[in-house]
Design a protein around this motif. Structure first.
Motif, PDB file in Angstrom:
ATOM      1  N   GLN A 123      -7.195  28.143   6.452  1.00 46.91           N
ATOM      2  CA  GLN A 123      -8.194  28.646   6.953  1.00 46.91           C
ATOM      3  C   GLN A 123      -7.906  29.026   8.345  1.00 46.91           C
ATOM      4  O   GLN A 123      -6.896  28.539   8.724  1.00 46.91           O
ATOM      5  CB  GLN A 123      -9.544  27.931   6.794  1.00 46.91           C
ATOM      6  N   GLU A 124      -8.611  29.728   9.214  1.00 44.51           N
ATOM      7  CA  GLU A 124      -8.650  30.006  10.417  1.00 44.51           C
ATOM      8  C   GLU A 124      -8.147  28.753  11.154  1.00 44.51           C
ATOM      9  O   GLU A 124      -7.196  28.889  11.988  1.00 44.51           O
ATOM     10  CB  GLU A 124      -9.883  30.530  11.131  1.00 44.51           C
ATOM     11  N   SER A 125      -8.860  27.643  10.997  1.00 43.89           N
ATOM     12  CA  SER A 125      -8.645  26.458  11.901  1.00 43.89           C
ATOM     13  C   SER A 125      -7.577  25.458  11.235  1.00 43.89           C
ATOM     14  O   SER A 125      -7.321  24.664  11.771  1.00 43.89           O
ATOM     15  CB  SER A 125      -9.802  25.721  12.017  1.00 43.89           C
ATOM     16  N   SER A 126      -6.849  26.037  10.011  1.00 46.40           N
ATOM     17  CA  SER A 126      -6.294  25.056   9.272  1.00 46.40           C
ATOM     18  C   SER A 126      -4.867  24.632  10.382  1.00 46.40           C
ATOM     19  O   SER A 126      -4.197  25.693  11.055  1.00 46.40           O
ATOM     20  CB  SER A 126      -5.438  25.456   8.281  1.00 46.40           C
ATOM     21  N   LEU A 127      -4.521  23.279  10.428  1.00 49.98           N
ATOM     22  CA  LEU A 127      -3.140  23.046  11.112  1.00 49.98           C
ATOM     23  C   LEU A 127      -2.011  23.061  10.239  1.00 49.98           C
ATOM     24  O   LEU A 127      -2.131  22.570   9.274  1.00 49.98           O
ATOM     25  CB  LEU A 127      -3.336  21.623  11.771  1.00 49.98           C
ATOM     26  N   VAL A 128      -1.088  23.849  10.748  1.00 53.22           N
ATOM     27  CA  VAL A 128       0.060  23.916  10.077  1.00 53.22           C
ATOM     28  C   VAL A 128       1.413  23.076  10.945  1.00 53.22           C
ATOM     29  O   VAL A 128       1.441  23.681  11.965  1.00 53.22           O
ATOM     30  CB  VAL A 128       0.695  25.271   9.795  1.00 53.22           C
ATOM     31  N   VAL A 129       1.926  21.957  10.403  1.00 53.57           N
ATOM     32  CA  VAL A 129       3.113  21.488  11.093  1.00 53.57           C
ATOM     33  C   VAL A 129       4.078  21.761  10.457  1.00 53.57           C
ATOM     34  O   VAL A 129       4.412  21.555   9.460  1.00 53.57           O
ATOM     35  CB  VAL A 129       2.855  19.969  11.119  1.00 53.57           C
ATOM     36  N   ASP A 130       5.211  22.246  11.314  1.00 51.97           N
ATOM     37  CA  ASP A 130       6.742  22.463  10.907  1.00 51.97           C
ATOM     38  C   ASP A 130       7.698  21.384  11.389  1.00 51.97           C
ATOM     39  O   ASP A 130       7.867  21.462  12.705  1.00 51.97           O
ATOM     40  CB  ASP A 130       6.985  23.991  11.396  1.00 51.97           C
ATOM     41  N   ILE A 131       8.312  20.929  10.364  1.00 52.74           N
ATOM     42  CA  ILE A 131       9.222  19.606  10.506  1.00 52.74           C
ATOM     43  C   ILE A 131      10.741  20.410  11.014  1.00 52.74           C
ATOM     44  O   ILE A 131      11.261  21.223  10.048  1.00 52.74           O
ATOM     45  CB  ILE A 131       9.417  18.861   9.577  1.00 52.74           C
ATOM     46  N   GLY A 132      11.418  20.226  12.121  1.00 51.95           N
ATOM     47  CA  GLY A 132      12.581  20.907  12.425  1.00 51.95           C
ATOM     48  C   GLY A 132      12.080  22.544  12.525  1.00 51.95           C
ATOM     49  O   GLY A 132      12.589  23.297  12.188  1.00 51.95           O
ATOM     50  N   SER A 133      11.366  22.524  13.687  1.00 48.39           N
ATOM     51  CA  SER A 133      10.723  23.860  13.874  1.00 48.39           C
ATOM     52  C   SER A 133      11.672  24.806  14.854  1.00 48.39           C
ATOM     53  O   SER A 133      11.077  26.097  14.789  1.00 48.39           O
ATOM     54  CB  SER A 133       9.434  23.483  14.802  1.00 48.39           C
ATOM     55  N   ASN A 134      12.713  24.242  15.276  1.00 47.52           N
ATOM     56  CA  ASN A 134      13.540  25.343  15.915  1.00 47.52           C
ATOM     57  C   ASN A 134      13.005  25.902  17.017  1.00 47.52           C
ATOM     58  O   ASN A 134      12.240  25.583  17.749  1.00 47.52           O
ATOM     59  CB  ASN A 134      14.511  26.139  14.898  1.00 47.52           C
ATOM     60  N   ASP A 135      13.102  27.514  17.278  1.00 47.33           N
ATOM     61  CA  ASP A 135      12.588  28.105  18.278  1.00 47.33           C
ATOM     62  C   ASP A 135      11.299  28.622  17.840  1.00 47.33           C
ATOM     63  O   ASP A 135      10.808  29.640  18.423  1.00 47.33           O
ATOM     64  CB  ASP A 135      13.576  29.503  18.409  1.00 47.33           C
ATOM     65  N   GLY A 136      10.616  28.077  17.071  1.00 45.86           N
ATOM     66  CA  GLY A 136       9.118  28.486  16.427  1.00 45.86           C
ATOM     67  C   GLY A 136       8.973  29.707  15.616  1.00 45.86           C
ATOM     68  O   GLY A 136       7.877  30.063  15.225  1.00 45.86           O
ATOM     69  N   THR A 137      10.108  30.058  15.045  1.00 49.47           N
ATOM     70  CA  THR A 137      10.001  31.339  14.315  1.00 49.47           C
ATOM     71  C   THR A 137       9.278  31.297  12.977  1.00 49.47           C
ATOM     72  O   THR A 137       8.183  32.249  12.913  1.00 49.47           O
ATOM     73  CB  THR A 137      11.565  31.828  13.836  1.00 49.47           C
ATOM     74  N   LEU A 138       9.077  30.203  12.432  1.00 53.01           N
ATOM     75  CA  LEU A 138       8.473  30.086  11.380  1.00 53.01           C
ATOM     76  C   LEU A 138       6.896  29.863  11.661  1.00 53.01           C
ATOM     77  O   LEU A 138       6.021  30.462  10.941  1.00 53.01           O
ATOM     78  CB  LEU A 138       8.680  28.878  10.492  1.00 53.01           C
ATOM     79  N   LEU A 139       6.746  29.010  12.722  1.00 56.95           N
ATOM     80  CA  LEU A 139       5.282  28.892  13.135  1.00 56.95           C
ATOM     81  C   LEU A 139       4.468  30.197  13.516  1.00 56.95           C
ATOM     82  O   LEU A 139       3.359  30.328  13.497  1.00 56.95           O
ATOM     83  CB  LEU A 139       5.297  27.771  14.068  1.00 56.95           C
ATOM     84  N   LYS A 140       5.504  31.123  14.187  1.00 64.04           N
ATOM     85  CA  LYS A 140       4.818  32.244  14.806  1.00 64.04           C
ATOM     86  C   LYS A 140       4.398  33.027  13.612  1.00 64.04           C
ATOM     87  O   LYS A 140       3.126  33.704  13.628  1.00 64.04           O
ATOM     88  CB  LYS A 140       5.900  32.963  15.466  1.00 64.04           C
ATOM     89  N   ALA A 141       4.984  33.025  12.525  1.00 63.27           N
ATOM     90  CA  ALA A 141       4.298  33.484  11.244  1.00 63.27           C
ATOM     91  C   ALA A 141       2.905  32.960  10.810  1.00 63.27           C
ATOM     92  O   ALA A 141       2.023  33.596  10.456  1.00 63.27           O
ATOM     93  CB  ALA A 141       5.368  33.330  10.221  1.00 63.27           C
ATOM     94  N   TYR A 142       2.716  31.856  10.984  1.00 58.60           N
ATOM     95  CA  TYR A 142       1.334  31.138  10.712  1.00 58.60           C
ATOM     96  C   TYR A 142       0.469  31.521  11.606  1.00 58.60           C
ATOM     97  O   TYR A 142      -0.587  31.347  11.433  1.00 58.60           O
ATOM     98  CB  TYR A 142       1.809  29.558  10.551  1.00 58.60           C
ATOM     99  N   ARG A 143       1.090  31.567  12.927  1.00 55.71           N
ATOM    100  CA  ARG A 143       0.072  31.872  14.096  1.00 55.71           C
ATOM    101  C   ARG A 143      -0.545  33.322  13.792  1.00 55.71           C
ATOM    102  O   ARG A 143      -1.527  33.532  14.094  1.00 55.71           O
ATOM    103  CB  ARG A 143       0.695  31.751  15.405  1.00 55.71           C
ATOM    104  N   GLU A 144       0.436  33.994  13.355  1.00 56.46           N
ATOM    105  CA  GLU A 144      -0.056  35.411  13.088  1.00 56.46           C
ATOM    106  C   GLU A 144      -1.068  35.744  11.901  1.00 56.46           C
ATOM    107  O   GLU A 144      -1.887  36.330  12.233  1.00 56.46           O
ATOM    108  CB  GLU A 144       1.153  36.287  12.323  1.00 56.46           C
ATOM    109  N   ILE A 145      -1.129  34.426  11.054  1.00 56.23           N
ATOM    110  CA  ILE A 145      -2.264  34.501  10.206  1.00 56.23           C
ATOM    111  C   ILE A 145      -3.526  33.850  10.372  1.00 56.23           C
ATOM    112  O   ILE A 145      -4.234  33.327   9.515  1.00 56.23           O
ATOM    113  CB  ILE A 145      -1.864  33.867   8.686  1.00 56.23           C
TER     114      ILE A 145
END
Ligand code: DWN
Length: 411
Positions: free
Chosen positions: A102-124
């Motif tokens: 959902q909008e408020s769901s927290l996604v944690v990325d282990i080994g998040s490096n420069d944040g590339t994957l988390l930017k995709a989750y922030r986008e959604i």
């Protein structure tokens, strides 16, 4: 940070001590330990050999190099490749459905490096939090607005997240689990942090692809384990994490994406993948000994071809100072007489030397100035993207060399 290594005495996923070695690439430098030309200190090397566990079929390195030495200051940035950024976007779209984010769901990325994957989750629209031990790369993520805990993933980090940020609906770990020595502690920490209805989604290189496509260069000290689904499930299920869905993915030469939940579920995709592994003979050592013999001839062919081209006066450069490139070049005894330089678009790599070979790494301006006859694509997993970036080289008649699954040329 001085690196050390220790030999393994028992299998990382089943604890047995019943190994069969099938590949030995000799003493190798650390694939991402790029040094400045001024660094005259002796270069650390450690044995690079792969063992097959006869009890559970996990392939794993014969030694473990100390993690802080490899990951506390890192030169690899996920975000250099647009191909990988697109992969992250499709992953996020799929995981949003699977984990009912959902909008408020927290996604944690282990080994998040420069944040590339988390930017995709922030986008959604998700809340995001990264965990990564590399201080320099974490700073890049934080600089682009991705909150990041600069630490290794462990029980303490997991507890801090649950307490201060809440328990995530989704924990992701792409190209991380193969790098982890203590899988029990890794999955235990996921148990602590993950919401009861949450999912863990991991992506690992798939040994079936590695063997099928001769990707021996993806063997380096960062990759401790070379997973099949069966041993991976054994490690996770021991800690109460059960497979909910698995699929093969094309990125980085081919991998598995596996979703885990805290409750056991039936999954046809899991059953089908395990059946595939059994039918492909991947639980028997024979397939890996055949692979090792194939690698010997690939290394000989590659060295002979490159040496012949240079002896005929053709100049060769490399593209992509990748970790896999370090294994490839060291496994054929390459140095700057064979490969003049390597182009890489990662600022942290430019001006340094490729590990073990002393080949200089430069930015792409050197390619425009020097016009080699050939470009050896060391990051073959991004061949389309690299060819698109070097159209001027190709227009001038330059040719590409792709080293695996066997040497081939592209005009
Ligand atoms: O597991 C790992 C994988 C995911 O990434 C890490 N342990 C280490 C690293 O392995 P690698 O270095 O072999 O990954 P890549 O992504 O194949 O490396 C690509 C290299 O090529 C990077 O140094 C960046 C470079 N590159 C470039 O300079 N220009 C890549 C592209 C696409 C480009 O356009």
């Amino acid at each position: 940070m001085t690196a050390k290594f220790r030999p393994i005495t028992s299998c990382r996923t089943c604890g047995a001590s019943d190994f069969e070695q099938y590949l030995d690439l000799g003493d190798m430098p650390l694939a991402n330990s790029l040094r400045l030309p001024s660094d005259q200190s002796p270069e650390f090397r450690a044995p690079l050999a792969v063992l097959f566990c006869r009890a559970c079929a996990l392939s794993q390195l014969s030694v473990v190099v100390s993690a802080p030495a490899m990951f506390s200051n890192y030169v690899y940035r996920s975000g250099i490749s647009q191909t990988f950024a697109r992969h992250c976007a499709t992953f996020a779209a799929e995981a949003r459905e699977r984990a009912s984010l959902q909008e408020s769901s927290l996604v944690v990325d282990i080994g998040s490096n420069d944040g590339t994957l988390l930017k995709a989750y922030r986008e959604i629209g998700c809340r995001t939090l990264g965990v990564d031990p590399a201080e320099n790369i974490s700073a890049i993520a934080v600089g682009s607005g991705i909150e990041t805990i600069n630490d290794f993933w462990n029980l303490e980090t997991a507890g801090k997240i649950a307490e201060q940020w809440g328990r995530p609906s989704l924990i992701t770990a792409t190209n991380v689990v193969a790098h982890v020595d203590d899988l029990e502690a890794f999955f235990k920490a996921v148990q602590v942090a993950l919401a009861d209805e949450g999912l863990l989604a991991i992506e690992v290189p798939y040994l079936a692809d590695l063997v099928e496509k001769n990707q021996f260069d993806t063997i380096y000290h960062e990759h401790l384990s070379y997973f099949l689904l069966r041993p991976l499930l054994r490690a996770a299920e021991t800690e109460g994490l059960f497979p909910a869905y698995v699929r093969r993915i094309p990125v980085h030469g081919g991998g598995l994406r596996v979703y885990f939940a805290k409750d056991a579920r039936k999954s046809d995709t899991v059953t089908a993948t395990l059946a595939f592994e059994e039918e492909a003979g991947l639980y028997d050592a024979a397939v890996y000994h055949r692979f090792a013999r194939e690698i010997d001839s690939i290394r000989k062919d590659l060295r002979a071809t490159l040496t012949r081209l240079v002896s005929e006066g053709r100049r060769i450069a490399g593209y992509g100072a990748s970790a896999k490139g370090a294994t490839l070049l060291n496994s054929i005894g390459a140095d700057a007489r064979l490969i003049e330089y390597i182009i890489d678009d990662t600022p942290e790599k430019q001006g340094k030397l490729s590990p073990g070979t002393g080949i200089p790494i430069s930015d792409s301006s050197r390619l425009q100035a020097s016009h080699p006859a050939y470009l050896l694509i060391l990051a073959w997993n991004f061949v389309d993207e690299i060819i698109a970036r070097t159209s001027e080289f190709s227009r001038r008649g330059g040719r590409y060399i792709i080293p695996v699954p066997s040497i081939r040329f592209i005009d």
